[in-house]
Design a protein around this motif. Structure first.
Motif, mmCIF file in Angstrom:
data_model
loop_
_atom_site.group_PDB
_atom_site.id
_atom_site.type_symbol
_atom_site.label_atom_id
_atom_site.label_comp_id
_atom_site.label_asym_id
_atom_site.label_seq_id
_atom_site.Cartn_x
_atom_site.Cartn_y
_atom_site.Cartn_z
ATOM 1 N N VAL A 51 0.859 -1.302 -0.057
ATOM 2 C CA VAL A 51 -0.030 -0.036 0.120
ATOM 3 C C VAL A 51 1.058 1.260 -0.044
ATOM 4 O O VAL A 51 1.804 1.417 0.683
ATOM 5 C CB VAL A 51 -1.010 -0.079 1.155
ATOM 6 C CG1 VAL A 51 -1.784 1.321 1.292
ATOM 7 C CG2 VAL A 51 -1.808 -1.273 1.283
ATOM 8 N N THR A 52 0.663 2.122 -0.911
ATOM 9 C CA THR A 52 1.333 3.321 -1.122
ATOM 10 C C THR A 52 0.414 4.424 -0.519
ATOM 11 O O THR A 52 -0.689 4.512 -0.797
ATOM 12 C CB THR A 52 1.972 3.761 -2.375
ATOM 13 O OG1 THR A 52 0.981 3.883 -3.241
ATOM 14 C CG2 THR A 52 2.838 2.534 -2.895
ATOM 15 N N ILE A 83 -1.959 -1.550 8.208
ATOM 16 C CA ILE A 83 -1.604 -2.417 7.019
ATOM 17 C C ILE A 83 -0.585 -3.509 7.320
ATOM 18 O O ILE A 83 -0.816 -4.682 6.686
ATOM 19 C CB ILE A 83 -0.635 -1.684 6.203
ATOM 20 C CG1 ILE A 83 -1.599 -0.171 5.855
ATOM 21 C CG2 ILE A 83 -0.079 -2.088 4.862
ATOM 22 C CD1 ILE A 83 -0.741 0.695 4.960
ATOM 23 N N TYR A 125 3.989 -1.547 3.236
ATOM 24 C CA TYR A 125 3.683 -0.037 3.191
ATOM 25 C C TYR A 125 4.808 0.759 2.486
ATOM 26 O O TYR A 125 5.964 0.306 2.663
ATOM 27 C CB TYR A 125 2.912 0.497 4.186
ATOM 28 C CG TYR A 125 3.935 0.819 5.392
ATOM 29 C CD1 TYR A 125 4.982 1.891 5.520
ATOM 30 C CD2 TYR A 125 4.027 -0.042 6.440
ATOM 31 C CE1 TYR A 125 5.841 2.207 6.610
ATOM 32 C CE2 TYR A 125 4.701 0.122 7.730
ATOM 33 C CZ TYR A 125 5.657 1.083 7.430
ATOM 34 O OH TYR A 125 6.612 1.187 8.629
ATOM 35 N N LEU A 147 5.472 4.608 2.775
ATOM 36 C CA LEU A 147 4.545 5.806 2.896
ATOM 37 C C LEU A 147 5.485 7.015 2.720
ATOM 38 O O LEU A 147 6.725 6.873 3.357
ATOM 39 C CB LEU A 147 4.084 5.940 4.192
ATOM 40 C CG LEU A 147 3.186 4.597 4.681
ATOM 41 C CD1 LEU A 147 2.672 4.622 6.298
ATOM 42 C CD2 LEU A 147 1.782 4.723 3.863
#
Length: 220
Positions: free
Chosen positions: A157-158, A172, A180, A182
């Protein structure tokens, strides 16, 4: 992948040079000069890990110059490169982790905000949630990630720096089994410094088996 360059006088091996080009593009560099400058910012440890050769008689690993990159792109057999990439993608089919982007969009006239999880490849949304106004994007995004209907197992997940929060990262990784990436800004100096220390000497986009690294699931 055949190397179109002459062996005589060749200072940069083919695979690492192509990797520098790919990393520059993935980092958002739009022209060859920017990509070349990106390469010069790689650390010596990163250059060595990519497979670049040291300068003769030294331990210094030079990054490809603009002239080297340009000459390679001109001489490269694009059909051969496309064939190599196609065969690799086919071999990895079903094995590469899903990649999702978490993003919020303000509804016209500030009527609210829609937070979405979308596929990186085609932008197709896989989950949505509404927030009453733009200022509520962060808690709404965390509610979306926490939802039982959202499956993040083995997904990456970005998200932009707004979502660089401990709770989001734990949702996450620890609760949903994903990874992730981020963004971090200077308004979180401690987080930024810790990330820089963790990633110092690491090869960009390549995992290190001896360390989980920032943004990874805890080792079992």
């Amino acid at each position: 992948m055949p190397d179109p360059r002459r062996a005589q006088g060749k200072c940069y091996p083919l695979a690492p040079t192509l990797t520098v080009l790919a990393l520059g593009l993935l980092a958002g560099k739009m022209d060859l000069a920017e990509i070349q400058r990106f390469g010069t910012r790689l650390s010596q440890a990163q250059r060595k890990a990519l497979g670049l050769w040291p300068k003769k008689g030294t331990r210094f690993y030079p990054a490809p110059t603009y002239t080297v990159l340009r000459a390679l792109l001109i001489a490269l057999d694009l059909n051969a490169l496309a064939d190599v990439l196609t065969r690799w993608l086919q071999a990895q089919a079903g094995r590469l982790p899903a990649s999702l982007a978490l993003d919020g969009k303000t509804i016209r006239d500030h009527l609210g905000c829609i937070i979405s999880l979308v596929e990186h490849e085609d932008g197709v949304p896989v989950a949505l949630i509404a927030a009453p106004n733009k200022g509520h994007e962060l808690p709404a995004a965390q509610k979306l990630l926490r939802s039982a209907a959202v499956n993040l197992l083995d997904c990456v997940v970005t998200a932009d720096p707004l979502h660089c929060q401990t709770e989001t990262a734990q949702l996450i990784t620890q609760e949903k089994g994903g990874d992730y990436a981020l963004g971090v800004k200077d308004n979180q100096p401690t987080v930024r410094q810790n990330a820089q220390k963790k990633l110092a000497g690491a090869t960009p986009l390549l995992s290190r088996s001896s360390s989980t690294g920032a943004g990874s699931k805890p080792a079992p």
